[in-house]
Motif scaffolding. Structure first.
Motif, mmCIF file in Angstrom:
data_model
loop_
_atom_site.group_PDB
_atom_site.id
_atom_site.type_symbol
_atom_site.label_atom_id
_atom_site.label_comp_id
_atom_site.label_asym_id
_atom_site.label_seq_id
_atom_site.Cartn_x
_atom_site.Cartn_y
_atom_site.Cartn_z
ATOM 1 N N SER A 17 44.195 84.864 63.178
ATOM 2 C CA SER A 17 43.860 84.553 61.786
ATOM 3 C C SER A 17 42.742 85.428 61.242
ATOM 4 O O SER A 17 42.605 85.588 60.024
ATOM 5 N N ASN A 18 41.937 86.018 62.125
ATOM 6 C CA ASN A 18 40.871 86.914 61.651
ATOM 7 C C ASN A 18 41.419 88.137 60.927
ATOM 8 O O ASN A 18 40.694 88.799 60.185
ATOM 9 N N CYS A 19 42.688 88.466 61.134
ATOM 10 C CA CYS A 19 43.293 89.623 60.466
ATOM 11 C C CYS A 19 43.382 89.434 58.953
ATOM 12 O O CYS A 19 43.652 90.401 58.232
ATOM 13 N N SER A 20 43.164 88.234 58.477
ATOM 14 C CA SER A 20 43.170 87.995 57.029
ATOM 15 C C SER A 20 41.777 88.112 56.428
ATOM 16 O O SER A 20 41.610 87.936 55.222
ATOM 17 N N ILE A 21 40.764 88.410 57.248
ATOM 18 C CA ILE A 21 39.395 88.616 56.757
ATOM 19 C C ILE A 21 39.222 90.114 56.556
ATOM 20 O O ILE A 21 39.132 90.871 57.521
ATOM 21 N N LEU A 22 39.175 90.551 55.305
ATOM 22 C CA LEU A 22 39.330 91.969 55.007
ATOM 23 C C LEU A 22 38.245 92.830 55.634
ATOM 24 O O LEU A 22 38.518 93.941 56.082
ATOM 25 N N HIS A 23 37.003 92.355 55.649
ATOM 26 C CA HIS A 23 35.906 93.118 56.249
ATOM 27 C C HIS A 23 35.303 92.347 57.423
ATOM 28 O O HIS A 23 34.089 92.225 57.566
ATOM 29 N N THR B 258 31.355 99.940 59.981
ATOM 30 C CA THR B 258 31.385 98.854 60.962
ATOM 31 C C THR B 258 32.824 98.582 61.375
ATOM 32 O O THR B 258 33.687 98.326 60.537
ATOM 33 N N CYS B 259 33.091 98.636 62.668
ATOM 34 C CA CYS B 259 34.455 98.467 63.160
ATOM 35 C C CYS B 259 34.989 97.065 62.868
ATOM 36 O O CYS B 259 34.287 96.066 63.074
ATOM 37 N N ILE B 260 36.223 97.009 62.416
ATOM 38 C CA ILE B 260 36.939 95.753 62.205
ATOM 39 C C ILE B 260 37.902 95.600 63.369
ATOM 40 O O ILE B 260 38.859 96.367 63.504
#
Length: 484
Positions: free
Chosen positions: A247-253, A240-242
């Protein structure tokens, strides 16, 4: 003279994959099994492929993707198949479903077993309902696949069919042997991974050229997927593409169904795009981090360069015999040293290492095996134990590196509120923080730099090819002819 043998191809723009690759895989597997402890002459490997499924209670059939072990041995794209290999002779057999006449109306031609024998370059092909007549009960045991995937916690599925209870079976020796074969890539498999990285790298570069503040994250995901399919024949992505920004860049998956890459990208956001295309079931796994507007701020540059420094130090240090857990520790040490230089941390880095402060900023592992699965098998074979310390416990392999292993190297620095709050409440860790400086980076998100590598006899071959330095990224996003 061209090889007059079957190949998989999506046309002249894509990579031709000879079925000889799977023949070589079967040969390697048989050689490994014949020397395995407990092997009995006359044994036959029996594998069950992936099954066709419907979505929940509907009649919608999701796009099929073959089970990975079965694909590694046979390369078959169709569902509901079985395969067998006589270990002593290497003779290969496949068993195809006997489909109803109605199949030809909706799905296409009803091809006989001989068609699939030629298509996949195997020795024999039969209908599945003939399996009991073909496999001999008076020979050695059927070797069945049973073993734990140390990444998912799931077990491989043993082949099952009516009447299998009448055969001698062994489900002990196949799984470790086939996993170790998958860990060490053949020349043709390495070509596959070079190809998936080439196309996926170009897709990331195309995305970096097209992104603009105001776009949605999913539009960037769409650019990547379109490039991979249109230019590389990649109908599937590897995972699944990230497509994270801000701030979403700190959500690992990030990117899952509950957070589906749906935020508008703002001017000044840092972006983290972790995406890889898959060709004929072989994966790529690449992460690029860059500013949405193509120009790094001072703070973005500091964090990015800290991660780049650890990335390049690990790439320089990897070679056969090096322990991958030590590479994780190396990345942690460089991150902590750089965060001291930036002013976010203070104190002695050796003391920070003792309290695993690096895991506050990089809670995931440094990387993982890669191949047919994005998180490929073989990370923790018998004799290799997971290190149950923060950060390291999430490392997907702690093995000593060997030539022909393919792995990701993906260090990152993230500012995750829940993790930071816990560290600030921990007396052993809180003493190292400069909270006034840390406050400047709350909401920053994070940076990850992920490359795919193949371990060589004396170092690594870097498979990924994207702009990595700040100057190269800015030049590429500006459309400079001199970039890359």
């Amino acid at each position: 003279m061209a090889e007059n043998r079957p190949v998989f191809s999506r046309g002249n723009l894509t990579l031709d994959v000879p079925m000889r690759m799977f023949e070589e895989n079967r040969t390697r597997l048989c050689e490994a099994l014949r020397t395995a402890e407990g092997y009995q002459p006359g044994s036959v490997v029996v594998l069950q492929g992936g099954e066709s499924e419907m979505r929940h209670s509907s009649d919608h059939e999701p796009l099929f993707r073959q089970e990975s072990f079965f694909h590694w041995v046979f390369g078959i794209t169709e569902p509901d198949c079985y395969g067998a290999v006589d270990v002593d002779t290497g003779r290969s057999m496949i068993f195809m479903p006997r489909l109803p006449e109605s199949y030809s109306v909706y799905m296409g031609a009803l091809n006989p077993p001989e068609y699939f024998k030629k298509k996949y370059g195997v020795d024999d092909a039969y209908y599945f309902d003939e399996i009991g007549d073909v496999l001999k009960k008076d020979k050695g045991p059927l070797l069945l696949l049973h073993g734990l995937n140390t990444d998912s916690g799931n077990y491989a599925k043993e082949a099952a069919f009516d009447g299998i209870s009448e055969y001698k079976t062994d489900n002990k020796i196949l799984h470790p042997a086939i996993c170790e074969c998958r860990v060490l890539k053949s020349d043709l498999e390495i070509e596959m991974l070079r190809y998936t990285n080439k196309i996926s790298s170009e897709a990331h570069k195309e995305l970096m050229r097209q992104i603009k503040p105001g776009m949605y994250e999913y539009q960037c995901e769409s650019i990547f997927q379109h490039y991979c399919y249109y230019n590389g024949g990649m109908r599937h992505v590897s995972y699944t593409c990230i497509g994270a920004s801000g701030s979403n860049c700190s959500i690992l998956h990030y990117g899952h169904a509950g957070a589906p890459n749906d935020k508008p990208i703002r001017d000044g956001d840092m972006c983290l795009f972790d995406m890889g295309g898959e060709y004929y079931c072989y994966a790529s796994d690449i992460t690029c981090s860059f500013p949405a507007n193509g120009k790094f701020t001072h703070e973005q540059k500091l964090i990015y360069n800290a991660v780049l420094k650890s990335s390049r130090a690990v790439l320089a240090a990897c070679k056969p015999g090096v322990n991958y857990a030590d590479m994780h520790r190396l990345a942690d040490r460089i991150h902590l040293t750089e965060l001291v230089n930036i002013g976010i941390l203070k104190g002695d880095v050796d003391e920070m290492m003792k309290v695993r402060l690096g895991a506050v900023f990089m809670p995931h592992g440094l990387g993982h095996m890669m191949g047919i699965d994005t998180h490929d098998v073989g990370g923790y074979p018998e004799g290799v134990s997971r290190i149950m310390e923060p950060g390291l416990k999430n490392l997907r392999t702690a093995r000593d590196l060997k030539a022909r292993m393919c792995l990701t190297v993906e260090p990152g620095i993230y500012f995750i509120d829940t993790v930071l709050e816990a560290a600030l409440k921990d007396p052993a860790q809180s003493e190292f923080f400069v909270e006034s400086e840390l406050a400047k980076y709350r909401g920053f998100g994070g940076v990850r730099i992920e490359d795919d590598v193949m371990i060589t006899e004396d170092g690594v071959e870097l498979l990924t090819d994207v702009p990595r330095t700040v100057d190269d990224i800015e030049a590429w996003m500006a459309g400079s002819a001199s970039a890359q």
